[in-house]
Design a protein around this motif. Structure first.
Motif, PDB file in Angstrom:
ATOM      1  N   SER A 211     -10.271 -23.753   8.180  1.00  0.00           N
ATOM      2  CA  SER A 211      -8.886 -23.704   7.673  1.00  0.00           C
ATOM      3  C   SER A 211      -7.879 -23.689   8.833  1.00  0.00           C
ATOM      4  O   SER A 211      -8.219 -23.367   9.979  1.00  0.00           O
ATOM      5  CB  SER A 211      -8.705 -22.423   6.859  1.00  0.00           C
ATOM      6  N   ILE A 212      -6.647 -24.010   8.508  1.00  0.00           N
ATOM      7  CA  ILE A 212      -5.568 -23.928   9.512  1.00  0.00           C
ATOM      8  C   ILE A 212      -5.493 -22.521  10.075  1.00  0.00           C
ATOM      9  O   ILE A 212      -5.385 -22.321  11.292  1.00  0.00           O
ATOM     10  CB  ILE A 212      -4.223 -24.367   8.872  1.00  0.00           C
ATOM     11  N   GLU A 213      -5.564 -21.541   9.215  1.00  0.00           N
ATOM     12  CA  GLU A 213      -5.497 -20.144   9.664  1.00  0.00           C
ATOM     13  C   GLU A 213      -6.581 -19.867  10.721  1.00  0.00           C
ATOM     14  O   GLU A 213      -6.337 -19.184  11.717  1.00  0.00           O
ATOM     15  CB  GLU A 213      -5.684 -19.224   8.453  1.00  0.00           C
ATOM     16  N   ASN A 214      -7.762 -20.401  10.490  1.00  0.00           N
ATOM     17  CA  ASN A 214      -8.859 -20.188  11.434  1.00  0.00           C
ATOM     18  C   ASN A 214      -8.677 -20.985  12.723  1.00  0.00           C
ATOM     19  O   ASN A 214      -8.967 -20.490  13.810  1.00  0.00           O
ATOM     20  CB  ASN A 214     -10.199 -20.563  10.788  1.00  0.00           C
ATOM     21  N   ARG A 215      -8.185 -22.204  12.613  1.00  0.00           N
ATOM     22  CA  ARG A 215      -8.063 -23.045  13.811  1.00  0.00           C
ATOM     23  C   ARG A 215      -6.938 -22.566  14.733  1.00  0.00           C
ATOM     24  O   ARG A 215      -6.986 -22.788  15.938  1.00  0.00           O
ATOM     25  CB  ARG A 215      -7.891 -24.516  13.425  1.00  0.00           C
ATOM     26  N   ILE A 216      -5.913 -21.921  14.175  1.00  0.00           N
ATOM     27  CA  ILE A 216      -4.843 -21.411  15.046  1.00  0.00           C
ATOM     28  C   ILE A 216      -5.202 -20.034  15.620  1.00  0.00           C
ATOM     29  O   ILE A 216      -4.500 -19.530  16.496  1.00  0.00           O
ATOM     30  CB  ILE A 216      -3.456 -21.365  14.347  1.00  0.00           C
ATOM     31  N   ARG A 217      -6.320 -19.450  15.149  1.00  0.00           N
ATOM     32  CA  ARG A 217      -6.637 -18.063  15.525  1.00  0.00           C
ATOM     33  C   ARG A 217      -6.754 -17.859  17.037  1.00  0.00           C
ATOM     34  O   ARG A 217      -6.210 -16.897  17.587  1.00  0.00           O
ATOM     35  CB  ARG A 217      -7.937 -17.611  14.830  1.00  0.00           C
ATOM     36  N   LEU A 218      -7.439 -18.751  17.732  1.00  0.00           N
ATOM     37  CA  LEU A 218      -7.616 -18.537  19.174  1.00  0.00           C
ATOM     38  C   LEU A 218      -6.249 -18.538  19.878  1.00  0.00           C
ATOM     39  O   LEU A 218      -5.977 -17.670  20.709  1.00  0.00           O
ATOM     40  CB  LEU A 218      -8.519 -19.609  19.798  1.00  0.00           C
ATOM     41  N   VAL A 219      -5.396 -19.501  19.544  1.00  0.00           N
ATOM     42  CA  VAL A 219      -4.082 -19.571  20.216  1.00  0.00           C
ATOM     43  C   VAL A 219      -3.276 -18.304  19.918  1.00  0.00           C
ATOM     44  O   VAL A 219      -2.644 -17.736  20.818  1.00  0.00           O
ATOM     45  CB  VAL A 219      -3.320 -20.852  19.797  1.00  0.00           C
ATOM     46  N   VAL A 220      -3.339 -17.844  18.691  1.00  0.00           N
ATOM     47  CA  VAL A 220      -2.610 -16.613  18.342  1.00  0.00           C
ATOM     48  C   VAL A 220      -3.178 -15.427  19.123  1.00  0.00           C
ATOM     49  O   VAL A 220      -2.427 -14.590  19.639  1.00  0.00           O
ATOM     50  CB  VAL A 220      -2.641 -16.387  16.816  1.00  0.00           C
ATOM     51  N   GLU A 221      -4.500 -15.376  19.264  1.00  0.00           N
ATOM     52  CA  GLU A 221      -5.094 -14.279  20.049  1.00  0.00           C
ATOM     53  C   GLU A 221      -4.678 -14.358  21.522  1.00  0.00           C
ATOM     54  O   GLU A 221      -4.459 -13.326  22.168  1.00  0.00           O
ATOM     55  CB  GLU A 221      -6.626 -14.308  19.923  1.00  0.00           C
ATOM     56  N   ILE A 222      -4.589 -15.576  22.043  1.00  0.00           N
ATOM     57  CA  ILE A 222      -4.137 -15.738  23.438  1.00  0.00           C
ATOM     58  C   ILE A 222      -2.682 -15.268  23.565  1.00  0.00           C
ATOM     59  O   ILE A 222      -2.336 -14.541  24.507  1.00  0.00           O
ATOM     60  CB  ILE A 222      -4.286 -17.216  23.887  1.00  0.00           C
ATOM     61  N   VAL A 223      -1.849 -15.664  22.615  1.00  0.00           N
ATOM     62  CA  VAL A 223      -0.432 -15.245  22.641  1.00  0.00           C
ATOM     63  C   VAL A 223      -0.346 -13.717  22.577  1.00  0.00           C
ATOM     64  O   VAL A 223       0.401 -13.086  23.326  1.00  0.00           O
ATOM     65  CB  VAL A 223       0.340 -15.898  21.472  1.00  0.00           C
ATOM     66  N   GLU A 224      -1.127 -13.154  21.708  1.00  0.00           N
ATOM     67  CA  GLU A 224      -1.132 -11.693  21.565  1.00  0.00           C
ATOM     68  C   GLU A 224      -1.531 -11.014  22.881  1.00  0.00           C
ATOM     69  O   GLU A 224      -0.892 -10.069  23.337  1.00  0.00           O
ATOM     70  CB  GLU A 224      -2.106 -11.316  20.441  1.00  0.00           C
ATOM     71  N   ALA A 225      -2.594 -11.533  23.504  1.00  0.00           N
ATOM     72  CA  ALA A 225      -3.097 -10.936  24.756  1.00  0.00           C
ATOM     73  C   ALA A 225      -2.075 -11.098  25.880  1.00  0.00           C
ATOM     74  O   ALA A 225      -1.825 -10.163  26.650  1.00  0.00           O
ATOM     75  CB  ALA A 225      -4.420 -11.594  25.140  1.00  0.00           C
ATOM     76  N   VAL A 226      -1.474 -12.269  25.980  1.00  0.00           N
ATOM     77  CA  VAL A 226      -0.521 -12.524  27.079  1.00  0.00           C
ATOM     78  C   VAL A 226       0.759 -11.704  26.881  1.00  0.00           C
ATOM     79  O   VAL A 226       1.339 -11.206  27.850  1.00  0.00           O
ATOM     80  CB  VAL A 226      -0.240 -14.044  27.187  1.00  0.00           C
ATOM     81  N   THR A 227       1.167 -11.525  25.628  1.00  0.00           N
ATOM     82  CA  THR A 227       2.395 -10.747  25.389  1.00  0.00           C
ATOM     83  C   THR A 227       2.128  -9.239  25.450  1.00  0.00           C
ATOM     84  O   THR A 227       3.065  -8.453  25.334  1.00  0.00           O
ATOM     85  CB  THR A 227       3.066 -11.122  24.045  1.00  0.00           C
ATOM     86  N   ARG A 228       0.877  -8.837  25.647  1.00  0.00           N
ATOM     87  CA  ARG A 228       0.635  -7.427  25.991  1.00  0.00           C
ATOM     88  C   ARG A 228       0.860  -7.208  27.482  1.00  0.00           C
ATOM     89  O   ARG A 228       1.108  -6.095  27.916  1.00  0.00           O
ATOM     90  CB  ARG A 228      -0.793  -7.016  25.610  1.00  0.00           C
ATOM     91  N   VAL A 229       0.767  -8.306  28.247  1.00  0.00           N
ATOM     92  CA  VAL A 229       0.967  -8.219  29.705  1.00  0.00           C
ATOM     93  C   VAL A 229       2.440  -8.458  30.054  1.00  0.00           C
ATOM     94  O   VAL A 229       3.020  -7.743  30.867  1.00  0.00           O
ATOM     95  CB  VAL A 229       0.075  -9.270  30.415  1.00  0.00           C
ATOM     96  N   TRP A 230       3.020  -9.471  29.458  1.00  0.00           N
ATOM     97  CA  TRP A 230       4.406  -9.880  29.734  1.00  0.00           C
ATOM     98  C   TRP A 230       5.268  -9.616  28.505  1.00  0.00           C
ATOM     99  O   TRP A 230       4.804  -9.806  27.385  1.00  0.00           O
ATOM    100  CB  TRP A 230       4.469 -11.387  29.998  1.00  0.00           C
ATOM    101  N   PRO A 231       6.551  -9.259  28.701  1.00  0.00           N
ATOM    102  CA  PRO A 231       7.449  -9.248  27.550  1.00  0.00           C
ATOM    103  C   PRO A 231       7.498 -10.659  26.951  1.00  0.00           C
ATOM    104  O   PRO A 231       7.502 -11.644  27.700  1.00  0.00           O
ATOM    105  CB  PRO A 231       8.813  -8.874  28.137  1.00  0.00           C
TER     106      PRO A 231
END
Ligand code: PHB
Length: 373
Positions: free
Chosen positions: A212-232
Motif C-alpha cells: 500500500s501507499i502507506e507502507n511504501r512511504i513508511r521508510l521515508v517517514v521514518e527517516i524524516v522522523e529520525a532526522v528531525t530528532r537530530v535537527w529542528p
C-alpha cells in the motif's frame, strides 16, 4: 515612446534576487545551488581544501545544497563521492562549512543512500548492493574503480536491517551538525534508496514497507522522523522527483503516492520540499505526469523548484508564484558567480563535460568569476 526610451526600461521586476526566509535563515536571495556530484573526495570519502574553495566560490547562492553525501559505506554508489559517517569526513567538511560561512553563505548537506544503484566493487566486503526488493536497474551502469560496469541484481533488505539504515540517516544528520552545516536535505529523489521504497516498480515487498501507499512511504517517514530528532524540522528539507525515470525508477500512479507523502511531511514541519520537476535532467513534463503544483499547495513549507531552469523560466516561476526558490545545477558548475551573472545579464560560461567527474582541480575551481574593476 521613442526607441531609446524603450531600451532604458528596466526588465519587469523580480524578487529572485531579494532575501527570503527559509526556516530560521534569512537567505540573501531565492537562488539555490543544486546538489551536484563532482567526485573529488578521497578514497575514504573525505573532502578537503579543494571542496572548500569550490563551495566558497559559489557562496553567493541564497542556499547551497552539498553534493549527495553517503551516510554509510553501504550507501555508496560512485567512486570519489564524499561521506558523512566518519570523524575524518566531519573534519574535512568543516573546511567547507567555515569557508562558505566566511563568505556569508548558507549550506545544507544532502544525506544519500544509493540502494541498488551501486556495485559489489564499491560495497563493504564486496557484497551485493541492497534494495527494497531484488529488482535490477536496467540500462544503468555503475562507475567503479575499474570503469563502468552493469549493475547487479541487488539483495532485498531483511525487515530487521531497516532500523539500522534509519539510524545511519540519524547518524549522518548528527555528523552534519558537528561539521557545521546549516541544515540537511534528505535525498528521496532520482531513483536512490528512499525512492526505491516509494515506487511500485522497485518495491515488491509484502511486509509493512511494501504494497500500500502507506507502507511504501513508511521508510521515508521514518527517516524524516529520525532526522528531525537530530535537527529542528525547520532546518530539514527533502528532495523528491515524483516523475523521473532516472535510475530506472517509476511508479504506476505517482499523484496519490506523493500527495500522501507530503501530508505526512506536514506533520513534521519540514522547511521545504525540493522538487525535480519531470525527468531528471530531461523533459519537464513527461507523459503520465501530474500537476506538481498540487504538491506545492498540499505542502505547508517552501517549494524549491529544480530542473532545466534558466533566468527566464525562473522569473516566470516567481511572477506566477509557482515556486518559492529556484534551484540551478549545471550553470553553477561553470559560473561560480551565477547569481551576479543572472542579476546583471552577463553571459554564462559553458561547462566542460569532460571534467565533471574527473577527480581533478581542472574544471572544478578554475571557472572564473566576472572581473571587478
Ligand atoms: C550522480 O552522481 O550522477 C547523481 C547523484 C545524485 C543524483 C543524481 C545523479 O541525485
Amino acid at each position: 515612446m521613442s526607441r531609446s526610451d524603450a531600451a532604458a526600461v528596466a526588465p519587469a521586476s523580480t524578487d529572485l534576487f531579494e532575501p527570503v526566509q527559509l526556516g530560521p535563515y534569512r537567505l540573501a536571495n531565492r537562488i539555490v545551488m543544486a546538489p551536484l556530484t563532482r567526485s573529488r573526495a578521497d578514497d575514504d570519502g573525505v573532502p578537503g581544501a579543494l571542496q572548500a574553495t569550490y563551495y566558497a566560490q559559489r557562496a553567493s547562492a541564497g542556499l547551497i545544497i552539498s553534493e549527495a553525501t553517503n551516510i554509510s559505506a553501504q550507501a555508496k554508489g560512485y567512486i570519489r563521492t564524499p561521506g558523512i559517517w566518519t570523524e575524518q569526513q566531519v573534519l574535512g567538511w568543516k573546511l567547507t562549512t567555515s569557508a562558505v560561512h566566511a563568505k556569508g553563505g548558507r549550506i545544507f548537506l544532502q544525506l544519500w543512500h544509493v540502494g541498488r544503484i551501486s556495485h559489489s566493487d564499491l560495497q563493504p566486503g564486496n557484497t551485493l548492493p541492497v534494495a527494497p526488493s531484488a529488482v535490477r536497474a536496467e540500462g544503468v551502469q555503475a562507475y567503479t574503480g575499474s570503469g563502468f560496469k552493469a549493475l547487479e541484481t541487488p539483495r532485498a533488505l531483511e525487515p530487521g536491517e531497516i532500523p539500522g539504515i534509519v539510524d545511519d540517516y540519524a547518524h549522518g544528520a548528527k555528523l552534519a551538525m558537528d561539521a557545521g552545516f546549516d541544515g540537511v536535505e534528505i535525498h528521496a529523489a532520482n531513483g536512490y534508496l528512499p525512492q526505491q521504497f516509494l515506487s511500485d516498480k522497485t518495491n515488491k515487498r509484502t511486509d509493512r514497507y511494501g504494497g500500500s501507499i502507506e507502507n511504501r512511504i513508511r521508510l521515508v517517514v521514518e527517516i524524516v522522523e529520525a532526522v528531525t530528532r537530530v535537527w529542528p524540522a525547520n532546518k530539514v528539507g527533502i528532495r523528491l522527483s515524483p516523475l523521473t525515470a532516472f535510475g530506472d525508477i517509476g511508479d504506476s500512479d505517482p499523484e496519490p503516492l506523493y500527495l500522501a507523502l507530503v501530508e505526512q511531511l506536514n506533520i513534521y514541519g519540514l522547511a521545504y520540499i525540493h522538487v525535480v520537476e519531470g525527468d531528471t535532467g530531461g523533459e519537464r513534463e513527461p507523459a503520465g505526469g501530474f500537476d506538481l503544483q498540487k504538491l506545492r499547495r498540499a505542502f505547508n513549507g517552501l517549494y524549491i523548484a529544480n530542473n532545466g531552469y534558466d533566468l527566464e523560466l525562473a522569473r516566470k516561476a516567481r511572477a506566477e508564484n509557482l515556486a518559492d526558490l529556484i534551484c540551478f545545477g549545471r550553470p553553477f558548475i561553470s559560473n561560480p558567480d551565477l547569481v551576479e551573472r543572472l542579476r546583471s545579464g552577463a553571459p554564462l560560461q559553458a561547462l566542460d563535460p569532460a571534467t565533471l567527474y574527473s577527480g581533478e582541480q581542472r574544471g572544478y575551481t578554475d571557472y572564473p568569476a566576472l572581473a571587478h574593476a
